[in-house]
Enzyme design. Sequence first.
Site, PDB file in Angstrom:
ATOM      1  N   TYR A 138       0.852  -1.196   0.000  1.00 24.96           N
ATOM      2  CA  TYR A 138       0.000   0.000   0.000  1.00 24.96           C
ATOM      3  C   TYR A 138       0.882   1.237   0.000  1.00 24.96           C
ATOM      4  CZ  TYR A 138      -3.787  -3.257   1.127  1.00 24.96           C
ATOM      5  OH  TYR A 138      -4.691  -4.282   1.101  1.00 24.96           O
ATOM      6  N   LYS A 151       5.560 -15.024  -0.275  1.00 32.21           N
ATOM      7  CA  LYS A 151       5.273 -15.437  -1.657  1.00 32.21           C
ATOM      8  C   LYS A 151       6.567 -15.285  -2.423  1.00 32.21           C
ATOM      9  CE  LYS A 151       2.742 -17.049  -4.862  1.00 32.21           C
ATOM     10  NZ  LYS A 151       2.318 -18.463  -4.831  1.00 32.21           N
ATOM     11  N   ASP A 175      -0.828 -18.347  -0.709  1.00 39.01           N
ATOM     12  CA  ASP A 175      -1.936 -19.106  -1.312  1.00 39.01           C
ATOM     13  C   ASP A 175      -2.222 -20.378  -0.507  1.00 39.01           C
ATOM     14  OD1 ASP A 175       0.618 -19.821  -2.134  1.00 39.01           O
ATOM     15  OD2 ASP A 175       0.077 -20.212  -4.217  1.00 39.01           O
ATOM     16  N   ASP A 222      -4.024  -7.954   5.348  1.00 34.43           N
ATOM     17  CA  ASP A 222      -5.377  -7.426   5.166  1.00 34.43           C
ATOM     18  C   ASP A 222      -6.312  -8.548   4.726  1.00 34.43           C
ATOM     19  OD1 ASP A 222      -7.518  -5.732   4.866  1.00 34.43           O
ATOM     20  OD2 ASP A 222      -6.722  -4.674   3.131  1.00 34.43           O
ATOM     21  N   ASP A 255      -9.351 -10.756   7.149  1.00 37.32           N
ATOM     22  CA  ASP A 255     -10.794 -10.832   6.848  1.00 37.32           C
ATOM     23  C   ASP A 255     -11.221 -12.291   6.677  1.00 37.32           C
ATOM     24  OD1 ASP A 255     -10.732  -8.033   6.790  1.00 37.32           O
ATOM     25  OD2 ASP A 255     -12.252  -7.949   5.207  1.00 37.32           O
TER      26      ASP A 255
END
Length: 351
Positions: free
Chosen positions: A137, A187, A220, A244, A248
């Site tokens: 971000y 990743k 993943d 983030d 959730d």
Amino acid sequence: MTTHNVALIPGDGIGTEVLPAARLVLDAVGRRHRIAFTYTQFDWSCERYLRVGSMMPDDGLDRLREHDAILLGAVGYPGVPDHVSLWGLLIPIRRAFQQYVNLRPIRVFEGLTSPVRGAVAGDVDFVVVRENTEGEYSEIGGRTNRGLPDEMAVQQAVFTRTGVTRVVDFALALAERRRGHLTSATKSNGIVHTMPFWDELVAERAAGHPDVVCVQEHIDALAAKFVLDPARFDVVVASNLFGDILSDLAAAVAGGIGIAPSANLNPEGDHPSMFEPVHGSAPDIAGQGVANPIGAIWSAAMMLDHLGHPEAAADITDAIARVLATSTVRTRDLGGSASTTEFTSAVLSAL
Ligand code: NAI
Ligand code: MG
């Protein structure tokens, strides 16, 4: 008697319904633990943006600075693009006050049914530590050739040694105080510069904590494991974007977004930290008085913990747990019919 100055930013939609609930619970637990609160309420919101053209006034950050903590409801309003509310309020606060840790605890409470079959109450209890000020971000990047066939957009991810080290150190120390297990989300097979750097720094810092078992998982596969085996996690550390998304997902595993709390922490205490439920302003149910206040109330408990009152904080989470375990009082999102006020009253009685 200790007194804390708390800045309240209810925001938009159900933010204005769940924050008063959190405040009632804070005041009740404060009376028992000899903690007093003075509140300053700010009307900073998308509704303010539509009225005067900005989410908060120019001196907004300076006005927040003098408080011990910030309690926020949610921002977002139909007709105002989401990047306006995010970059006009939440991100400036997180960055100016160096709230580099976004802490999101996940628990499956007794009395709630997780949508995930294997997620049993008591077994699932972990924390996602999300990097909160850099990473994916970032403001660095741009667009060229707008509207042309060769239009392009570039968005730079920014990972600094300081930024990664401090959030990883926080996660390691937290794992040490908990069950001694840290999972790092990576990743590095696909993202070949920033993620190997992240992995190296995690390994470097973990070497100083031989008592913490540290494993890394690709994001993943990790997402799949959150669903298939959520009980295996203790502390999960992740970059801004990965954290983030994971948090959730984890909130959904715990039974719903209305339950999930979060803390934006400046661990050193140089600046105020900010506490907010994970959910948004929920325009689809706003104004009906049916919003689930658990996320906001639990966030207030995290605030108490951060301000040095762990017993008072535990009283709040215990009261939430008791209402869910021993009664059928629940808001609509959890399959009940209680209003926000009715659920809050049940928590106050349990306290
Ligand atoms: P949302 O979290 O507001 O709502 C998603 C779904 O969950 C809706 O069906 C809503 O009714 C339900 N829900 C959420 N919280 C609930 C609660 N406490 N009790 C009962 N049901 C609840 O996410 P959505 O719809 O994607 O976004 C709505 C607005 O909120 C947008 O403008 C978005 O930008 C903003 N938003 C703001 C956040 C913040 O202030 N930190 C975080 C997420 C979204
Ligand atoms: Mg999110």
